[in-house]
Design an enzyme around this catalytic site. Structure first.
Site, short mmCIF file in Angstrom:
data_model
loop_
_atom_site.label_atom_id
_atom_site.label_comp_id
_atom_site.label_asym_id
_atom_site.label_seq_id
_atom_site.Cartn_x
_atom_site.Cartn_y
_atom_site.Cartn_z
N ARG A 23 0.85 -1.19 0.00
CA ARG A 23 0.00 0.00 0.00
C ARG A 23 0.88 1.24 0.00
O ARG A 23 1.88 1.30 0.74
CB ARG A 23 -0.89 0.03 1.25
CG ARG A 23 -2.14 -0.82 1.13
CD ARG A 23 -3.10 -0.28 0.06
NE ARG A 23 -4.32 -1.06 -0.02
CZ ARG A 23 -4.58 -1.98 -0.95
NH1 ARG A 23 -3.71 -2.25 -1.89
NH2 ARG A 23 -5.74 -2.62 -0.96
N GLU A 67 -3.79 7.61 -4.53
CA GLU A 67 -4.11 7.14 -5.90
C GLU A 67 -5.42 7.73 -6.41
O GLU A 67 -6.34 7.89 -5.62
CB GLU A 67 -4.20 5.61 -5.89
CG GLU A 67 -2.87 4.98 -5.54
CD GLU A 67 -2.96 3.46 -5.39
OE1 GLU A 67 -4.01 2.87 -5.70
OE2 GLU A 67 -1.95 2.87 -4.96
N HIS A 115 -0.90 0.86 -10.23
CA HIS A 115 -1.60 -0.11 -9.37
C HIS A 115 -2.29 -1.20 -10.20
O HIS A 115 -3.53 -1.27 -10.25
CB HIS A 115 -2.60 0.59 -8.45
CG HIS A 115 -3.01 -0.28 -7.29
ND1 HIS A 115 -3.52 0.21 -6.11
CD2 HIS A 115 -2.99 -1.64 -7.13
CE1 HIS A 115 -3.79 -0.79 -5.29
NE2 HIS A 115 -3.47 -1.92 -5.88
C1 8YV Z 1 -7.16 -4.33 -6.18
C2 8YV Z 1 -5.57 -4.56 -4.24
O1 8YV Z 1 -7.45 -5.03 -7.30
O2 8YV Z 1 -6.62 -6.55 -3.51
C3 8YV Z 1 -6.07 -5.52 -3.20
O3 8YV Z 1 -5.88 -5.22 -1.99
O4 8YV Z 1 -4.93 -3.63 -3.96
C4 8YV Z 1 -5.81 -4.77 -5.69
O5 8YV Z 1 -5.60 -6.09 -6.00
C5 8YV Z 1 -7.23 -2.89 -6.51
O6 8YV Z 1 -7.55 -2.21 -5.37
C6 8YV Z 1 -8.25 -2.63 -7.62
O7 8YV Z 1 -9.48 -2.30 -7.13
#
Ligand code: 8YV
Length: 318
Positions: free
Chosen positions: A234, A263, A281
């Site tokens: 993150r 983001e 991302h």
């Molecule tokens: C998401 C992610 O796909 O699963 C998570 O925690 O960060 C990603 O895999 C992303 O947030 C798209 O919505």
């Protein structure tokens, strides 16, 4: 029997949309001309919320939905769900932690190689005609050969990256809240100690308050002039302004990022830096994996309404 009503906060791939619409009475916020009206209209009937981790379920939204029973997240992270409000209201929260592990670990490995061997800059060098005009590109100062990968957060994804990195011949070290039984990788009892001991520091932590700015100027200094930072966890775990300063000053050699503090806004200082590889991302972003993530959300919703027991409740629900 009436179909359970589900409020969808983020888009889903067509295969999942079709199944959701067949099984549930769905109300979609993405694409709605007036999302507030959609919520107001369905509020009394909504029993479930579905979303990718980018959706936000705060206390205010939960209070508007008196019959909410479950929030099903189609991904690993759920820091945008207010967990104390969910617990106070006995709202179940589920995620999809297994659906994306391999995909994210593959991209983490690619980002590590791209960052250390400057492959994005090399691609740009060729396309700009510089190979022909100026000759071979400057050699990359770093190499993966003989390097140590330090993994901050040895969870599912951290383990999957470690397995791949072992096959690359990297030495593995890690830090987490505790030393893990049966894990032979070198354990370090603080992020500082890990940063000092490794050449490439991989951030694979969840988001939220516990990990906020875990990587700051001090840790980057420990990582050192020949060190690399790679973040697929993150963005909030890294103090982005401190990272930009460290990359500009050469405090660290380079960074590879898939995630950012705010983001989709990316710190403007990062964009011009040649020693940073920046992905938007997308680590889990293949059609098969995003479909599997959506399916895992659907499985949780179906299990909840059929049996009262979801497939994968988040750890705090245990
Ligand atoms: C998401 C992610 O796909 O699963 C998570 O925690 O960060 C990603 O895999 C992303 O947030 C798209 O919505």
């Amino acid at each position: 029997m009436a179909k359970p009503t589900v409020l969808m906060l983020t888009p889903m791939l067509p295969a999942i949309v079709e199944k959701l619409n067949a099984r549930f009475e769905t109300h979609w916020l993405p694409g709605a001309a007036d999302p507030e009206a959609v919520i107001a209209d369905a509020a009394e009937r909504v029993r479930a919320i579905g979303m990718f981790p980018t959706g936000k379920v705060d206390a205010a939204l939960m209070r508007r939905l008196p019959n909410l029973e479950i929030v099903a997240v189609a991904g690993a992270g759920y820091e945008w769900v207010d967990m104390s409000e969910a617990k106070a209201r006995s709202v179940m929260v589920t995620n999809a932690p297994d659906a994306l592990t391999a995909e994210v670990a593959d991209v983490a490995m690619a980002l590590i190689v791209m960052t250390v061997r400057k492959l994005a800059a090399a691609d740009a060098y060729l396309r700009a005609g510089r190979w022909e005009a100026e000759g071979p590109m400057k050699l990359s100062p770093g190499s993966l050969v003989g390097a140590t990968l330090g993994i901050l957060g040895l969870g599912r994804i951290g383990h999957a990256v470690a397995k791949r990195a072992e096959a690359f011949g990297l030495k593995i070290a890690y830090h987490g809240r505790r030393r893990q039984d049966g894990v032979a990788y070198a354990y370090h009892d603080s992020p500082e100690a890990l940063a000092e001991a490794c050449d490439i520091l991989l951030v694979a932590t969840p988001g939220g308050a516990d990990t906020h700015h875990m990587i700051d100027a001090r840790i980057l200094e420990k990582l050192g002039r020949s060190g690399y930072l790679v973040n697929i966890g993150r963005g909030t775990a890294v103090d982005e302004a401190a990272l930009v300063a460290a990359l500009e000053a050469g405090t660290i050699a380079g960074a590879g990022l898939d995630v950012y503090e705010d983001e989709p806004r990316v710190h403007p200082g990062l964009v011009g830096l040649e020693n940073a590889v920046l992905l938007p991302h997308l680590a889990s972003g293949s059609v098969p994996t995003r479909t599997a993530m959506g399916q895992a959300m659907l499985d949780n919703l179906e299990a909840w309404f059929e049996t009262g027991k979801p497939v994968s409740p988040v750890s705090e629900m245990g």
